[in-house]
Design a protein around this motif. Structure first.
Motif, mmCIF file in Angstrom:
data_model
loop_
_atom_site.group_PDB
_atom_site.id
_atom_site.type_symbol
_atom_site.label_atom_id
_atom_site.label_comp_id
_atom_site.label_asym_id
_atom_site.label_seq_id
_atom_site.Cartn_x
_atom_site.Cartn_y
_atom_site.Cartn_z
ATOM 1 N N GLU A 67 0.922 -1.244 0.140
ATOM 2 C CA GLU A 67 -0.087 0.206 0.238
ATOM 3 C C GLU A 67 0.943 1.109 0.423
ATOM 4 O OE1 GLU A 67 -3.296 0.044 -0.024
ATOM 5 O OE2 GLU A 67 -3.485 -1.881 -0.608
ATOM 6 N N LEU A 68 2.551 1.538 0.417
ATOM 7 C CA LEU A 68 2.661 2.480 0.060
ATOM 8 C C LEU A 68 3.935 2.168 -0.702
ATOM 9 C CD1 LEU A 68 5.115 2.160 4.520
ATOM 10 C CD2 LEU A 68 3.585 4.193 3.170
ATOM 11 N N PRO A 69 3.956 4.118 -1.061
ATOM 12 C CA PRO A 69 4.665 4.151 -2.439
ATOM 13 C C PRO A 69 5.581 3.692 -2.355
ATOM 14 C CG PRO A 69 3.194 5.872 -1.603
ATOM 15 C CD PRO A 69 2.922 5.281 -0.546
ATOM 16 N N GLY A 70 7.034 3.226 -2.765
ATOM 17 C CA GLY A 70 7.898 2.518 -3.160
ATOM 18 C C GLY A 70 9.185 3.427 -2.736
ATOM 19 N N LYS A 71 8.761 4.962 -2.702
ATOM 20 C CA LYS A 71 10.214 6.059 -2.038
ATOM 21 C C LYS A 71 9.661 5.941 -0.511
ATOM 22 C CE LYS A 71 7.152 10.001 -1.865
ATOM 23 N NZ LYS A 71 7.080 11.021 -2.459
ATOM 24 N N PHE A 72 8.860 5.142 0.050
ATOM 25 C CA PHE A 72 8.953 5.024 1.760
ATOM 26 C C PHE A 72 8.567 3.647 2.075
ATOM 27 C CE2 PHE A 72 5.810 7.988 0.263
ATOM 28 C CZ PHE A 72 6.064 9.599 1.387
ATOM 29 N N HIS A 73 9.430 2.510 1.583
ATOM 30 C CA HIS A 73 9.478 1.043 1.214
ATOM 31 C C HIS A 73 10.171 1.332 2.747
ATOM 32 C CE1 HIS A 73 7.296 -1.615 -1.814
ATOM 33 N NE2 HIS A 73 6.701 -0.561 -0.857
ATOM 34 N N LYS A 74 11.950 2.053 2.006
ATOM 35 C CA LYS A 74 12.948 2.155 3.115
ATOM 36 C C LYS A 74 12.861 2.720 4.160
ATOM 37 C CE LYS A 74 17.784 2.451 3.113
ATOM 38 N NZ LYS A 74 18.695 3.664 2.198
ATOM 39 N N ASP A 75 11.876 3.428 4.540
ATOM 40 C CA ASP A 75 11.996 4.362 5.710
ATOM 41 C C ASP A 75 10.933 3.019 6.676
ATOM 42 O OD1 ASP A 75 12.920 6.275 4.964
ATOM 43 O OD2 ASP A 75 11.182 7.533 4.002
ATOM 44 N N PHE A 76 10.390 3.044 6.325
ATOM 45 C CA PHE A 76 9.535 1.968 6.550
ATOM 46 C C PHE A 76 9.882 0.702 7.882
ATOM 47 C CE2 PHE A 76 6.928 -1.953 7.295
ATOM 48 C CZ PHE A 76 5.747 -2.243 8.582
ATOM 49 N N GLU A 77 10.541 0.221 6.517
ATOM 50 C CA GLU A 77 11.587 -0.844 7.130
ATOM 51 C C GLU A 77 12.581 -0.059 8.655
ATOM 52 O OE1 GLU A 77 11.733 -3.721 7.010
ATOM 53 O OE2 GLU A 77 10.501 -4.429 4.790
ATOM 54 N N LEU A 78 13.038 0.589 8.240
ATOM 55 C CA LEU A 78 13.942 1.167 9.247
ATOM 56 C C LEU A 78 13.192 1.676 10.236
ATOM 57 C CD1 LEU A 78 16.121 4.090 7.191
ATOM 58 C CD2 LEU A 78 17.209 1.545 7.921
ATOM 59 N N GLU A 79 12.031 2.308 10.499
ATOM 60 C CA GLU A 79 11.693 2.345 11.441
ATOM 61 C C GLU A 79 10.927 1.486 12.283
ATOM 62 O OE1 GLU A 79 10.951 5.468 13.178
ATOM 63 O OE2 GLU A 79 11.912 6.543 11.369
ATOM 64 N N LEU A 80 10.908 -0.021 11.568
ATOM 65 C CA LEU A 80 10.472 -1.201 12.382
ATOM 66 C C LEU A 80 11.567 -1.663 12.730
ATOM 67 C CD1 LEU A 80 7.978 -3.204 12.634
ATOM 68 C CD2 LEU A 80 8.697 -3.846 10.601
ATOM 69 N N GLN A 81 12.540 -1.801 12.233
ATOM 70 C CA GLN A 81 13.921 -1.519 13.077
ATOM 71 C C GLN A 81 14.338 -1.207 14.154
ATOM 72 O OE1 GLN A 81 17.467 -2.106 10.878
ATOM 73 N NE2 GLN A 81 18.442 -2.061 12.014
ATOM 74 N N LYS A 82 14.574 0.287 14.778
ATOM 75 C CA LYS A 82 13.876 1.449 15.485
ATOM 76 C C LYS A 82 13.559 0.137 16.646
ATOM 77 C CE LYS A 82 15.746 5.675 13.011
ATOM 78 N NZ LYS A 82 15.527 7.007 12.290
#
Length: 101
Positions: free
Chosen positions: A18-33
């Motif tokens: 559902e997220l635009p591709g440009k936010f995938h990396k940010d989502f993964e980083l936030e989930l890791q944090k």
């Protein structure tokens, strides 16, 4: 908090879809944090409360030691014997009450 992380992880594919591709990396980083922060939280809960009190200067930090961290834990259910005794006691009380009428 762990339930939220688990939900994110279980629904990762749907969220990323559902997220635009440009936010995938940010989502993964936030989930890791978030996962790392949760691991740190498992430590001293009184210390975590003290840290939160920084945002509430009107509260006295001395009460932190008095906080019962297990107050929310459910009590264990009564044993079968205890339940039977309680029912017998209540039955006797009701019989006595009926007898007074």
């Amino acid at each position: 908090m762990k339930r939220i992380i688990k939900s994110f992880e279980e629904n990762r594919e749907h969220i990323l879809g559902e997220l635009p591709g440009k936010f995938h990396k940010d989502f993964e980083l936030e989930l890791q944090k978030l996962s790392e922060a949760t691991e740190q939280e498992v430590g001293n809960e009184h210390e975590m409360i003290r840290n939160e009190l920084r945002f509430h200067p009107q509260l006295d930090e001395k009460v932190v030691g008095e906080i019962d961290l297990e107050a929310h834990a459910p009590i264990s259910p009564p044993s079968d014997e205890e339940q039977k005794q309680a029912m017998d006691s209540e039955l006797e009380r009701v019989k006595a009450e009926i007898g007074e009428i």
